[in-house]
Scaffold this motif. Structure first.
Motif, PDB file in Angstrom:
ATOM      1  N   THR A 167       6.756  -1.089   0.558  1.00 16.56           N
ATOM      2  CA  THR A 167       5.720  -1.945  -0.025  1.00 16.56           C
ATOM      3  C   THR A 167       4.802  -1.093  -0.888  1.00 16.56           C
ATOM      4  OG1 THR A 167       4.397  -1.648   1.996  1.00 16.56           O
ATOM      5  CG2 THR A 167       5.749  -3.633   1.838  1.00 16.56           C
ATOM      6  N   ALA A 173       7.486  -0.076  -3.591  1.00 15.59           N
ATOM      7  CA  ALA A 173       8.244  -1.287  -3.919  1.00 15.59           C
ATOM      8  C   ALA A 173       8.464  -1.441  -5.407  1.00 15.59           C
ATOM      9  CB  ALA A 173       7.524  -2.515  -3.371  1.00 15.59           C
ATOM     10  N   ASN A 215      12.785  -4.528   0.105  1.00 18.46           N
ATOM     11  CA  ASN A 215      11.790  -5.243  -0.703  1.00 18.46           C
ATOM     12  C   ASN A 215      12.154  -5.325  -2.185  1.00 18.46           C
ATOM     13  OD1 ASN A 215       9.573  -6.690   0.186  1.00 18.46           O
ATOM     14  ND2 ASN A 215       8.077  -5.190  -0.504  1.00 18.46           N
ATOM     15  N   GLY A 241       2.728  -7.292   3.226  1.00 18.53           N
ATOM     16  CA  GLY A 241       2.969  -6.997   1.814  1.00 18.53           C
ATOM     17  C   GLY A 241       4.412  -7.117   1.381  1.00 18.53           C
ATOM     18  N   LEU A 242       5.246  -7.831   2.135  1.00 16.48           N
ATOM     19  CA  LEU A 242       6.640  -8.003   1.760  1.00 16.48           C
ATOM     20  C   LEU A 242       6.779  -9.093   0.695  1.00 16.48           C
ATOM     21  CD1 LEU A 242       6.948  -6.413   4.455  1.00 16.48           C
ATOM     22  CD2 LEU A 242       8.976  -7.796   4.909  1.00 16.48           C
TER      23      LEU A 242
END
Length: 644
Positions: free
Chosen positions: A638, A642, A406, A520-521
């Motif tokens: 995430t 991230a 990510n 949530g990427l």
């Protein structure tokens, strides 16, 4: 005219100087994506001076020869006199470059390799000089036993070191053929030691690796206990890496000496006292190294680095040892210590580090991410930026690591600087692996605004035009990417197999949008995982069509991983785990959107979990795949992770 591998007599030089071409997926080459080695062979007849080379072109993915080419570097008059034949056609064939039909069929693929060799290899004067040097070394060995050709002599080592820059960015690994030689005979590498005490263990391990790869790619799925399919990539079928080797019975208790590790050229320019320090260190380190004692190896390296930093490069640890030490530390779970060693070498030994920066920088990025120090990752790309076309395989691996974790910001910064230079590098075929992400970056503002209007499509095209890219990007493609990715109404399954190939790209783009919204990427990582799934459904990067089915049965996934998720002769853990992560998410996506999956979500996830466990066992603790994607049900990159 019998020909023999150069590797049979000079394995170290051959492995270090093998030239390969990498065809990366997504390009426009007629040659299937993959790595191809050009293994050079020469005539072994006494008294012959034909001045020709045969190239056996070996596919790493298939584990077999796909073409045999020949070439002579002298003019046609030379070959007319040598052949004692005035036939111009025969003379032209000897001069070449030519495909050799008696040994391999003249297929369109062979013709493509002939064209690539002519345009990319034989047009390089430095590479031509390398081939001529190999020929001289080989002929000396055939005619006089070749004491002057012994690997390790200053003349050849210096020439080889100067020439290695030509293979920058290329793999130095090839399928190794074990020479036909007795265990107690002198080793063909020229060391003067018995074969069983020198290269036998290495040659046997390489031979086992090659055989295991062929078994992985060709063996059908077998029934395991209780009738369940036996994984094709299970640990008992994956060839042991060099990090797992142990001394043979004949060698137990007998450690190598410093002379086996330090050549005369390594000591050139040193005082007697300095040379003694280098040899003394190796004398103490060699038995520790054979035992693969991670703590002891690291301590000895740290000690010499602290006491004699000016001599550290003379140890030549970059040729093998540093990778083995790293693997041992990772296998022992000592990631922090390996990270500290990498950062110290990068800071204090830039010349040594720079020689192999691709591999070390990849490990450095992985270790920083594992340690939760993402903010430092952006500082790891200086060597790649300095020499954009030098290490494309390792750069491609770093790109995959960033996408799997990510790290979109770092990826886009890297792509901004390197995408065009890598694409235009003369030794990189299919170098659009990073250019694709620079193009994708121009779509992200529109995706973030969820705007697929004609006006926004025009804005994307304007941004692309400002980049002055070496490829054309159509308005139709931009429109499809934006609209399908943002459209939450998933397309209906096709009514016929004929329509499936048009349906699949749309489905993958919808899956990309779902991964961004639900998991949530970042848009880039969402596309990366969706493409992994698309490659599997589409039959692999070779482009073979799936026939219109979406199935996630264990036997099919297992077979795909065994054939397509490989690096060199071992399992590529990151490729395998990123596919299984995508399958895990797709199970939920298919359930929510009533799209084809072949099974219910729980069954598909159970299959993915079982295969993930087998990948962890097969790839080993040091592989970045299991390190970064350890738990399919809990993706760690995430949220706060991230942006750490």
């Amino acid at each position: 005219m019998p020909f023999q591998d150069f590797h049979d007599y000079f394995p170290d030089v051959a492995e270090a100087e093998l030239r390969t071409l990498t065809i990366l997926p997504g390009g426009h080459s007629a040659v299937p994506a993959g790595r191809y080695g050009f293994v050079d062979m020469y005539c072994n007849e006494h008294g012959c001076d034909c001045r020709r080379v045969f190239f056996t072109v070996v596919s790493q993915a298939l584990g077999k020869t796909v073409a045999i080419l020949s070439w002579g570097w002298e003019d046609e008059d030379f070959y007319a006199k040598w052949l004692k034949d005035g036939d111009a056609q025969n003379t032209r064939h000897l001069k070449g470059p030519s495909v050799e039909p008696p040994f391999a069929p003249r297929t369109e693929l062979a013709n493509q390799f002939l064209k690539m060799a002519d345009e990319l290899l034989l047009s390089d004067p430095n590479y031509v000089e390398r081939i001529k040097r190999h020929y001289r070394m080989f002929r000396e060995r055939i005619e006089i036993g070749g004491a002057a050709s012994k690997p390790g002599s200053p003349r050849l080592d210096e020439q080889a070191q100067e020439d290695r820059s030509l293979g920058a960015g290329m793999s130095t690994t090839q399928p190794i053929r074990k020479p036909s030689i007795g265990r107690n005979s002198p080793c063909p590498c020229g060391s003067g030691r018995k074969y069983k005490k020198c290269c036998l263990a290495k040659d046997e391990a390489a031979s086992q690796s090659r055989n295991a790869e062929l078994q992985l790619s060709r063996t059908p799925v077998e029934d395991g206990p209780e009738g369940r399919p036996r994984p094709q990539f299970s640990p008992d079928r994956v060839p042991p890496s060099a990090r797992d080797e142990t001394p043979s019975d004949d060698e137990s208790g007998e450690h190598t000496s410093a002379d086996d590790w330090v050549s005369a050229s390594d000591l050139d320019g040193l005082t007697d006292e300095q040379a003694a320090l280098v040899k003394s260190w190796w004398q103490e380190f060699a038995p520790i190294y054979e035992e693969r004692d991670a703590d002891a190896m690291t301590s000895r390296i740290d000690e010499f680095l602290e006491q004699h930093p000016e001599l550290f490069g003379r140890l030549r640890l970059d040729e093998e040892v540093i990778f083995e030490v790293g693997g041992a530390l990772q296998a022992a779970g000592q990631h922090g210590r390996y990270l500290e060693l990498l950062q110290r070498l990068r800071r204090d030994q830039p010349e040594m580090y720079g020689r192999v920066h691709g591999w070390l920088d990849r490990d450095l990025v992985v270790e920083l991410l594992v340690a939760g120090r993402r903010s430092e990752v952006a500082g790891c790309f200086g060597y790649f930026r300095k020499s954009p076309g030098e290490a494309p395989d390792e750069l491609c691996a770093v790109v995959d690591v960033l996408l799997a974790t990510n790290c979109e910001t770092e990826l886009f910064a890297l792509a901004q600087d390197l995408a065009v230079p890598v694409y235009e590098a003369p030794d990189v075929v299919g170098g659009d692996f990073i250019l694709d992400w620079l193009i994708h970056a121009q779509l992200v503002p529109a995706l973030d605004r969820r705007d697929s209007s004609d006006e926004e499509i025009g804005n994307v095209l304007d941004r692309l035009e400002q980049l002055d890219l070496p490829v054309e990007v159509s308005a139709t493609w931009v429109a499809d990417e934006l609209r399908d990715t943002l459209d939450r109404s998933v397309p209906k399954p096709p009514s016929s197999k004929k329509d499936f190939d048009r349906y699949l790209p749309r489905l993958i783009r919808h899956f990309t949008g779902w991964l961004h919204d639900r998991q949530g990427l970042t848009w880039s990582s969402a596309k990366f995982f969706a493409l992994r799934l698309g490659e599997y459904v589409g039959g692999g990067r070779s482009g073979r069509k799936s026939g219109g089915t979406l199935s996630f049965k264990q036997a099919q996934l297992d077979s795909y991983i065994a054939q397509h998720c490989k690096k060199f002769f071992c399992l590529d853990g990151l490729a395998a785990m990123s596919l299984l992560q995508a399958v895990w998410w797709y199970a939920e996506f298919a359930s929510e959107n009533a799209v084809p999956s072949g099974d219910d979500a729980a069954t598909i996830r159970g299959t993915a979990q079982r295969l993930a466990q087998l990948v962890r066992e097969a790839a080993g603790k040091e592989d970045e795949g299991p390190l970064l994607l350890a738990n399919l049900s809990c993706y760690r990159w995430t949220g706060s992770a991230a942006t750490a």
